[in-house]
Write a protein that holds these residues in place. Structure first.
Motif, short mmCIF file in Angstrom:
data_model
loop_
_atom_site.label_atom_id
_atom_site.label_comp_id
_atom_site.label_asym_id
_atom_site.label_seq_id
_atom_site.Cartn_x
_atom_site.Cartn_y
_atom_site.Cartn_z
N GLU A 190 -8.05 -45.70 14.12
CA GLU A 190 -8.16 -44.67 15.15
C GLU A 190 -6.79 -44.11 15.55
O GLU A 190 -6.70 -43.01 16.09
N LYS A 191 -5.72 -44.87 15.26
CA LYS A 191 -4.38 -44.41 15.62
C LYS A 191 -3.46 -44.48 14.42
O LYS A 191 -3.37 -45.51 13.75
N ILE A 192 -2.77 -43.39 14.15
CA ILE A 192 -1.80 -43.31 13.06
C ILE A 192 -0.42 -43.03 13.66
O ILE A 192 -0.26 -42.07 14.42
N ILE A 193 0.53 -43.87 13.34
CA ILE A 193 1.91 -43.67 13.77
C ILE A 193 2.71 -43.28 12.54
O ILE A 193 2.84 -44.08 11.61
N ARG A 241 -8.05 -40.62 16.21
CA ARG A 241 -8.13 -40.21 17.62
C ARG A 241 -6.74 -39.92 18.17
O ARG A 241 -6.59 -39.07 19.05
N VAL A 242 -5.73 -40.64 17.65
CA VAL A 242 -4.35 -40.48 18.12
C VAL A 242 -3.42 -40.39 16.92
O VAL A 242 -3.53 -41.18 15.97
N ILE A 243 -2.50 -39.43 16.95
CA ILE A 243 -1.44 -39.35 15.96
C ILE A 243 -0.10 -39.30 16.70
O ILE A 243 0.12 -38.44 17.55
N ARG A 244 0.77 -40.25 16.37
CA ARG A 244 2.12 -40.27 16.95
C ARG A 244 3.11 -39.96 15.83
O ARG A 244 2.95 -40.42 14.71
N ILE A 245 4.14 -39.17 16.13
CA ILE A 245 5.04 -38.70 15.08
C ILE A 245 6.44 -39.29 15.17
O ILE A 245 7.41 -38.67 14.78
N ASN A 246 6.56 -40.49 15.70
CA ASN A 246 7.88 -41.13 15.72
C ASN A 246 7.76 -42.54 15.19
O ASN A 246 6.67 -43.07 15.02
N GLU A 294 -2.26 -26.52 11.37
CA GLU A 294 -2.81 -26.00 10.12
C GLU A 294 -4.08 -26.75 9.72
O GLU A 294 -5.04 -26.16 9.23
N TYR A 295 -4.07 -28.08 9.95
CA TYR A 295 -5.24 -28.88 9.58
C TYR A 295 -6.15 -29.16 10.79
O TYR A 295 -6.96 -30.08 10.76
N GLU A 296 -5.96 -28.37 11.83
CA GLU A 296 -6.86 -28.34 13.00
C GLU A 296 -7.06 -29.73 13.61
O GLU A 296 -8.18 -30.15 13.89
N TYR A 297 -5.94 -30.42 13.81
CA TYR A 297 -6.03 -31.72 14.46
C TYR A 297 -6.23 -31.52 15.96
O TYR A 297 -5.38 -30.92 16.64
N ASN A 298 -7.32 -32.04 16.49
CA ASN A 298 -7.67 -31.83 17.90
C ASN A 298 -7.61 -33.10 18.73
O ASN A 298 -8.05 -33.11 19.88
N GLY A 299 -7.09 -34.18 18.15
CA GLY A 299 -7.00 -35.43 18.89
C GLY A 299 -5.76 -35.49 19.76
O GLY A 299 -5.09 -34.49 20.02
N ILE A 300 -5.43 -36.70 20.21
CA ILE A 300 -4.27 -36.92 21.07
C ILE A 300 -3.00 -36.91 20.24
O ILE A 300 -2.92 -37.54 19.18
N PHE A 317 -6.66 -53.88 13.34
CA PHE A 317 -8.00 -53.34 13.05
C PHE A 317 -8.09 -51.87 13.43
O PHE A 317 -9.03 -51.18 13.01
N ARG A 318 -7.14 -51.39 14.25
CA ARG A 318 -7.32 -50.07 14.86
C ARG A 318 -6.16 -49.10 14.64
O ARG A 318 -6.32 -47.91 14.90
N GLU A 319 -5.00 -49.59 14.19
CA GLU A 319 -3.88 -48.67 13.99
C GLU A 319 -3.04 -49.10 12.80
O GLU A 319 -3.10 -50.24 12.33
#
Length: 453
Positions: A141-144, A188-193, A213-219, A381-383
């Motif tokens: 659900e979370k990608i860093i 659900r969450v994308i962090r870019i650092n 561009e890829y229409e990301y609408n999450g956090i 399990f989640r990120e």
């Protein structure tokens, strides 16, 4: 160390043509030099050190390289080594590169809490059954995403010191865009650092444009040292980012001792402007404070600062140190009192506060602490964190445990299906092993006394 010509010989891409064409070739019959050229720098270095950077040794097939595996798996008994060597005859070279090689690197980190032979045996069992076992969610659900490892500060508690932006430690825009394309429908969450300062990337706007561009609408999130111009953070705020600012003191002298290379006055001006910008939604500006012995007395005033500049939340973390922290024990009651006072102050000022539930493993006697991963961790399990070189590691706290490499260097991008590769690694034996032990006494040593909340 071998001569330069021999070192170059180890990394000749031509050596890899056979296994790229026939990735199902049993590992036992593959020479080390055949896969070294397609490894990331980290894994290439690990294998190179194992072989002593010898061209002659790199020509040996894995099946006759027991001495090098014994060197990697120190302490493993001969019966288990027999099993490991036998398994190479049934392990396709693609699995050796994607699974076995990360485990070889992870082994030295995990073996402190394991019987060495049991650890290798458990991994081999998970590898044998990895295609049959129960899978976790297809995507976390979370990608860093660690857009860059480079940083312009030399903070006392951090080793990421590159003296400014380094393109060679930065994820190529094309890779970043492909990752966003694949993950944006699922996360659900994308962090870019990551273990660096993303705001110093000259073309940061282009990276952010990929989200649109890829229409990301999450956090959307970023943690920053706030060293760039106000215009950079104004842009991020307008792009709906939650901006977590690393801010460890209200005293200028203490702040600049911790954040070496910082300019308190300039950054404070940026912080005030940013607070005004997000005034309608103050929880989109968060102060993230790492408490160490030098700034214990700053805990309460940091809550006051948050109120002053318009931040709606303060997150307190404790510095994680390699050696036992005597000061955390001797000043435990003092720190606890400061956190309690900060909690009361935050409640009066209407600011949300997050305080870890322990200090150096000792529970805090405060009712409104936040459960840390020391108590129970569900992060594996989640990120997941994708490092600048596309290595997958297990969490936001930069645990070095590796799940494998998402993109292999020197293999054309159009020949690598990132979606399939991620699912393969996310449910592979290294990921399964980490999840199986995360909340046991055999967990990774890095996880002990964790403050992730």
């Amino acid at each position: 160390m071998v001569g330069e010509s021999n070192t170059k010989e180890l990394f000749r891409y031509e050596n890899s043509k056979r296994i790229l064409k026939h990735p199902e070739t049993p590992s036992a019959y593959v020479e080390w030099r055949e896969f070294i050229p397609i490894l990331s720098d980290k894994y290439g270095k690990h294998v190179g050190n194992l072989l002593g950077w010898s061209h002659a040794k790199s020509k040996k097939p894995l099946g006759s390289s027991r001495v090098y595996f014994e060197k990697n798996f120190k302490g493993v008994n001969q019966d288990i080594m027999d099993t490991w060597m036998y398994s190479l005859s049934k392990t396709p070279i693609k699995d050796f590169i994607d699974f076995h090689l990360p485990f070889m690197k992870n082994y030295s980190e995990l073996s402190d809490n394991w019987n060495s032979s049991e650890l290798v045996s458990e991994y081999l069992k998970l590898y044998k059954d990895h295609s049959k076992g129960k899978k976790v969610n297809k995507f976390p659900e979370k990608i860093i995403i660690e857009t860059t490892k480079s940083c312009n500060f030399s903070c006392v508690m951090c080793s990421s010191r590159t003296n400014g932006f380094r393109e060679e430690y930065t994820m190529p825009l094309i890779d970043f865009g492909e990752i966003i394309r694949v993950f944006s429908p699922h996360s659900r969450v994308i962090r870019i650092n990551g273990y660096g300062e993303a705001s110093i990337i000259p073309e940061l706007k282009k990276y952010v444009d990929c989200l649109n561009e890829y229409e990301y609408n999450g956090i959307r999130e970023i943690i920053t040292n706030l060293s760039s111009s106000y215009e950079v953070y104004k842009f991020l705020a307008e792009e709906d980012f939650i901006i977590e600012v690393s801010w460890d003191a209200t005293d200028k002298e203490i702040f600049e001792k911790i954040r070496v290379g910082s300019n308190y006055d300039k950054m404070f001006d940026t912080l005030k402007k940013l607070g005004g910008k997000i005034s309608s939604n103050p929880e989109r500006l968060i102060l993230l404070s790492t408490i160490q012995e030098i700034n214990i007395d700053q805990i309460v005033s940091l809550v006051d600062l948050a109120h002053e500049i318009g931040s709606g939340m303060v997150i307190f973390n404790m510095v994680k140190e390699k050696e036992e922290s005597k000061w955390k024990k001797t000043r435990f009651e003092e720190i606890q009192t400061k956190f309690l006072e900060a909690s009361q102050r935050a409640k009066r000022l209407g600011i949300k506060l997050k305080i870890p539930d322990h200090i150096d493993g000792v529970p805090l006697k405060i009712t409104n602490t936040t459960r840390s991963s020391e108590s129970y961790c569900d992060r594996p399990f989640r990120e997941v964190q994708i490092r600048w070189d596309t290595e997958l590691i297990v969490c936001n706290m930069f645990n070095p445990y590796s799940l494998g490499i998402l993109y292999h260097p020197n293999i054309p991008r159009n020949k690598q299906n990132i979606k399939k590769r991620f699912k393969r690694l996310w449910n592979g034996p290294n990921a399964r092993l980490f999840r199986a032990i995360i909340n046991t006494n055999k967990r990774h040593p890095y996880c002990e006394k964790c403050y992730y909340i």
